[in-house]
Design a protein around this motif. Structure first.
Motif, PDB file in Angstrom:
ATOM      1  N   ILE A 185       0.865  -1.187   0.000  1.00 27.25           N
ATOM      2  CA  ILE A 185       0.000   0.000   0.000  1.00 27.25           C
ATOM      3  C   ILE A 185       0.896   1.229   0.000  1.00 27.25           C
ATOM      4  N   GLY A 217      -7.269  -1.170  -2.247  1.00 28.15           N
ATOM      5  CA  GLY A 217      -7.250  -2.111  -1.135  1.00 28.15           C
ATOM      6  C   GLY A 217      -8.426  -1.936  -0.195  1.00 28.15           C
ATOM      7  N   SER A 254      -1.769  -4.534   4.635  1.00 21.53           N
ATOM      8  CA  SER A 254      -2.184  -5.226   3.410  1.00 21.53           C
ATOM      9  C   SER A 254      -3.586  -5.775   3.605  1.00 21.53           C
ATOM     10  N   LEU A 303      -3.573   2.784  -4.613  1.00 20.67           N
ATOM     11  CA  LEU A 303      -3.543   1.429  -4.059  1.00 20.67           C
ATOM     12  C   LEU A 303      -4.286   1.347  -2.732  1.00 20.67           C
ATOM     13  N   ILE A 304      -4.252   2.432  -1.950  1.00 22.92           N
ATOM     14  CA  ILE A 304      -5.026   2.465  -0.704  1.00 22.92           C
ATOM     15  C   ILE A 304      -6.516   2.368  -1.023  1.00 22.92           C
ATOM     16  N   LYS A 347     -10.569   1.617   5.412  1.00 24.43           N
ATOM     17  CA  LYS A 347      -9.297   2.257   5.070  1.00 24.43           C
ATOM     18  C   LYS A 347      -8.358   2.296   6.269  1.00 24.43           C
TER      19      LYS A 347
END
Length: 272
Positions: free
Chosen positions: A227, A236, A261, A232-233, A253
């Motif tokens: 991350i 994810g 991860s 990507l955050i 989050k």
């Protein structure tokens, strides 16, 4: 041995400088379209190499790519993408290029011409019989790669190769040779084109299938990706919400950032 180097054969296209831009692009695209079909013929050989790589990685071994020029750069690229994509250590898949990191940006004169240097660079990592060494060379003759594979095989280390000429010297020192013959390049001898494309596609297959095989992917998701940025955050977070049923974006989050991860966050939610 009289090696037929299809990678050095004259292009079937003439007077490129007289072609329009659209003609150039159409012809390059036509040639590129043949690469995937050439690779398809060698999927069993690629699969055999992937299987031994999975076995060795699960047993504590490492995967080494070694090459020169474009081939070396492609190996380093594939290795460097494994940590952010699959969350593995940077020591698990290692790319070695003749001339060192400087050769990623610049041509290093004579860097690929020494068999001894290839093994010396590989030996810096103290390879063992748990590891796998894959030599990458479009010509199949690069001394730097040949020397590394030759000595690795002598040491009982599993070896593989990705080359674009048939019956190459490098393949002779590979336990798992892959010879994808893509024919003459659009510009005669410019192996950064079809040969490089073939190598990149094969490397994608090897690392992706191997990482899936050792459990670094869940369903079709990169649950172990690092991350490292907002994109990507966000990816994810949405992945975590989908997998856990958490409806609060900020809560998901926060969990993702806390545990680093999707995979680790999922482990925690299962324990709650």
């Amino acid at each position: 041995m009289n090696l037929e180097k299809t990678t050095e054969m004259p292009s079937k296209y003439r007077h490129l400088e007289k072609m329009s831009t659209v003609e150039l692009l159409n012809n390059i695209n036509t040639e590129d379209a043949t690469v995937a079909e050439s690779i398809k013929q060698h999927l069993p050989q690629i699969g055999n190499l992937v299987n031994i790589i999975k076995e060795r990685l699960l047993s504590g071994g490492r995967l080494f790519y070694i090459g020169a020029g474009t081939s070396g750069r492609l190996g380093v690229l594939d290795a460097s993408e494994c940590p952010p994509t699959f969350g593995v250590s940077s020591h698990l898949v290692i790319g070695i290029i003749a001339g060192g990191d400087k050769a990623l940006r610049f041509g290093i004169e004579n860097a690929e011409d020494s068999e001894q240097l290839g093994w010396a660079d590989l030996n810096n990592y103290e390879p063992t019989q748990k590891d796998v060494v894959v030599g990458i060379a479009a010509s199949g003759t690069t001394p730097y790669v040949l020397g590394a594979l030759k000595q690795a095989q002598k040491m009982g280390i599993v070896t593989g190769s990705i080359v674009c000429n048939p019956n190459s010297p490098i393949s002779a020192f590979a336990d798992f040779p892959i010879e994808v013959v893509v024919g003459p390049e659009f510009i005669t001898g410019s192996t950064r084109m079809k040969s490089g494309t073939a190598q990149k596609l094969i490397l994608n297959m090897i690392s992706t299938a191997a990482m899936i095989g050792i459990g670094r992917v869940d369903d079709n998701k990169m649950v172990n990706m690092q991350i490292t940025n907002q994109k990507l955050i966000d990816r994810g977070t949405k992945m975590l919400m989908d997998r856990t049923g958490i409806e609060d974006y900020e809560k998901a989050k926060a969990m993702l950032i806390r545990y680093g991860s999707v995979q680790e966050a999922l482990k925690i939610t299962k324990q709650l």
